[in-house]
Design a protein around this motif. Structure first.
Motif, mmCIF file in Angstrom:
data_model
loop_
_atom_site.group_PDB
_atom_site.id
_atom_site.type_symbol
_atom_site.label_atom_id
_atom_site.label_comp_id
_atom_site.label_asym_id
_atom_site.label_seq_id
_atom_site.Cartn_x
_atom_site.Cartn_y
_atom_site.Cartn_z
ATOM 1 N N VAL A 111 0.850 -1.183 0.000
ATOM 2 C CA VAL A 111 0.000 0.000 0.000
ATOM 3 C C VAL A 111 0.890 1.238 0.000
ATOM 4 C CG1 VAL A 111 -1.924 -1.097 1.178
ATOM 5 C CG2 VAL A 111 -0.147 0.032 2.522
ATOM 6 N N HIS A 112 0.309 2.346 -0.377
ATOM 7 C CA HIS A 112 1.012 3.622 -0.276
ATOM 8 C C HIS A 112 0.913 4.143 1.160
ATOM 9 C CE1 HIS A 112 1.860 4.008 -4.515
ATOM 10 N NE2 HIS A 112 0.582 3.799 -4.813
ATOM 11 N N ALA A 113 1.827 5.002 1.493
ATOM 12 C CA ALA A 113 1.786 5.635 2.810
ATOM 13 C C ALA A 113 0.420 6.281 3.030
ATOM 14 C CB ALA A 113 2.890 6.673 2.929
ATOM 15 N N GLY A 114 -0.114 6.066 4.217
ATOM 16 C CA GLY A 114 -1.441 6.571 4.525
ATOM 17 C C GLY A 114 -2.555 5.582 4.252
ATOM 18 N N GLY A 115 -2.214 4.487 3.609
ATOM 19 C CA GLY A 115 -3.214 3.485 3.291
ATOM 20 C C GLY A 115 -3.539 2.575 4.455
ATOM 21 N N SER A 116 -4.443 1.646 4.218
ATOM 22 C CA SER A 116 -4.914 0.733 5.263
ATOM 23 C C SER A 116 -4.861 -0.707 4.779
ATOM 24 C CB SER A 116 -6.358 1.063 5.655
ATOM 25 O OG SER A 116 -6.468 2.364 6.187
ATOM 26 N N LEU A 117 -4.695 -1.589 5.719
ATOM 27 C CA LEU A 117 -4.781 -3.024 5.476
ATOM 28 C C LEU A 117 -5.436 -3.675 6.682
ATOM 29 C CD1 LEU A 117 -1.260 -3.939 4.015
ATOM 30 C CD2 LEU A 117 -3.434 -4.063 2.798
ATOM 31 N N LYS A 118 -6.112 -4.781 6.445
ATOM 32 C CA LYS A 118 -6.671 -5.562 7.546
ATOM 33 C C LYS A 118 -6.086 -6.964 7.466
ATOM 34 C CE LYS A 118 -10.950 -6.791 9.907
ATOM 35 N NZ LYS A 118 -12.433 -6.625 9.913
ATOM 36 N N LEU A 119 -5.307 -7.300 8.472
ATOM 37 C CA LEU A 119 -4.708 -8.627 8.540
ATOM 38 C C LEU A 119 -5.631 -9.580 9.281
ATOM 39 C CD1 LEU A 119 -1.015 -7.704 9.473
ATOM 40 C CD2 LEU A 119 -2.121 -7.754 7.230
ATOM 41 N N SER A 120 -5.577 -10.837 8.880
ATOM 42 C CA SER A 120 -6.340 -11.882 9.556
ATOM 43 C C SER A 120 -5.398 -12.975 10.033
ATOM 44 C CB SER A 120 -7.371 -12.493 8.603
ATOM 45 O OG SER A 120 -8.309 -11.539 8.170
ATOM 46 N N CYS A 121 -5.731 -13.550 11.145
ATOM 47 C CA CYS A 121 -4.995 -14.684 11.700
ATOM 48 C C CYS A 121 -6.018 -15.773 11.975
ATOM 49 C CB CYS A 121 -4.272 -14.269 12.968
ATOM 50 S SG CYS A 121 -3.494 -15.625 13.892
ATOM 51 N N GLU A 122 -6.065 -16.754 11.102
ATOM 52 C CA GLU A 122 -7.016 -17.842 11.272
ATOM 53 C C GLU A 122 -6.331 -18.985 12.011
ATOM 54 O OE1 GLU A 122 -8.910 -19.136 7.709
ATOM 55 O OE2 GLU A 122 -10.209 -20.575 8.742
ATOM 56 N N VAL A 123 -6.983 -19.448 13.066
ATOM 57 C CA VAL A 123 -6.368 -20.485 13.884
ATOM 58 C C VAL A 123 -7.135 -21.794 13.737
ATOM 59 C CG1 VAL A 123 -5.711 -18.679 15.514
ATOM 60 C CG2 VAL A 123 -7.664 -20.152 16.036
ATOM 61 N N SER A 124 -6.464 -22.882 14.012
ATOM 62 C CA SER A 124 -7.083 -24.199 13.990
ATOM 63 C C SER A 124 -6.348 -25.104 14.966
ATOM 64 C CB SER A 124 -7.068 -24.792 12.580
ATOM 65 O OG SER A 124 -5.741 -24.905 12.098
ATOM 66 N N GLY A 125 -7.038 -26.152 15.387
ATOM 67 C CA GLY A 125 -6.413 -27.122 16.277
ATOM 68 C C GLY A 125 -6.524 -26.794 17.749
ATOM 69 N N PHE A 126 -7.168 -25.681 18.076
ATOM 70 C CA PHE A 126 -7.382 -25.326 19.476
ATOM 71 C C PHE A 126 -8.535 -24.340 19.551
ATOM 72 C CE2 PHE A 126 -5.644 -21.001 19.677
ATOM 73 C CZ PHE A 126 -4.900 -20.943 18.501
ATOM 74 N N SER A 127 -9.008 -24.123 20.768
ATOM 75 C CA SER A 127 -10.111 -23.185 20.971
ATOM 76 C C SER A 127 -9.574 -21.776 21.134
ATOM 77 C CB SER A 127 -10.903 -23.585 22.224
ATOM 78 O OG SER A 127 -11.512 -24.848 22.038
ATOM 79 N N LEU A 128 -9.947 -20.922 20.209
ATOM 80 C CA LEU A 128 -9.430 -19.550 20.238
ATOM 81 C C LEU A 128 -9.814 -18.848 21.530
ATOM 82 C CD1 LEU A 128 -7.995 -17.220 18.811
ATOM 83 C CD2 LEU A 128 -10.160 -16.683 17.680
ATOM 84 N N ASP A 129 -10.960 -19.174 22.093
ATOM 85 C CA ASP A 129 -11.420 -18.472 23.290
ATOM 86 C C ASP A 129 -10.658 -18.882 24.553
ATOM 87 O OD1 ASP A 129 -14.542 -20.369 23.729
ATOM 88 O OD2 ASP A 129 -12.445 -20.986 23.631
#
Length: 129
Positions: free
Chosen positions: A12-30
């Motif tokens: 992205v250019h400076a000033g831009g935005s991104l949304k990262l995701s972290c998908e988990v498996s093999g355990f309970s996220l909570d």
């Protein structure tokens, strides 16, 4: 098998935005705190943000406060990092990690990568000027 998989990086250019995701498996996220780290070229790991199982948030990097927002969606097994108004010096590989199992697994801790037992492979974020 415990896994964390990051996605959402890009250029992205400076000033831009991104949304990262972290998908988990093999355990309970909570049942675990999850953190985001980043590693810029030639530098060490930097704590960015962390979220506990009760949604207490720690923004460890002062520079990201008010611009980065961590959140979790337990039914979707995903933790997010919304990044706004990005700067070129935030170019880095961004990693998510799970807190090590034990009495403190639901809590965040700063400054010790060894307190996090499982890491994703990372997603590259490049911010151009």
């Amino acid at each position: 098998q415990v896994q964390l998989v990051e996605s959402g990086g890009g250029e992205v250019h400076a000033g831009g935005s991104l949304k990262l995701s972290c998908e988990v498996s093999g355990f309970s996220l909570d049942s675990y705190a999850i953190a985001w780290f980043r590693r810029a070229p030639g530098k060490g790991y930097e704590d960015v943000s962390c979220i506990t199982t009760t949604d207490v948030i720690y923004d460890y990097a002062n520079s990201v406060k008010g611009r980065f927002f961590i959140s979790r969606d337990n039914p979707k097994n995903t933790v997010y990092l919304q990044m706004n108004n990005l700067y070129p010096n935030e170019t880095a590989i961004y990693y998510c990690a799970r807190r090590s199992g034990g009495p403190f697994q639901k809590l965040c801790v700063k400054g010790n990568p060894y307190e996090w037992d499982t890491w994703g492979r990372g997603t590259q974020v490049t911010v151009s000027s």
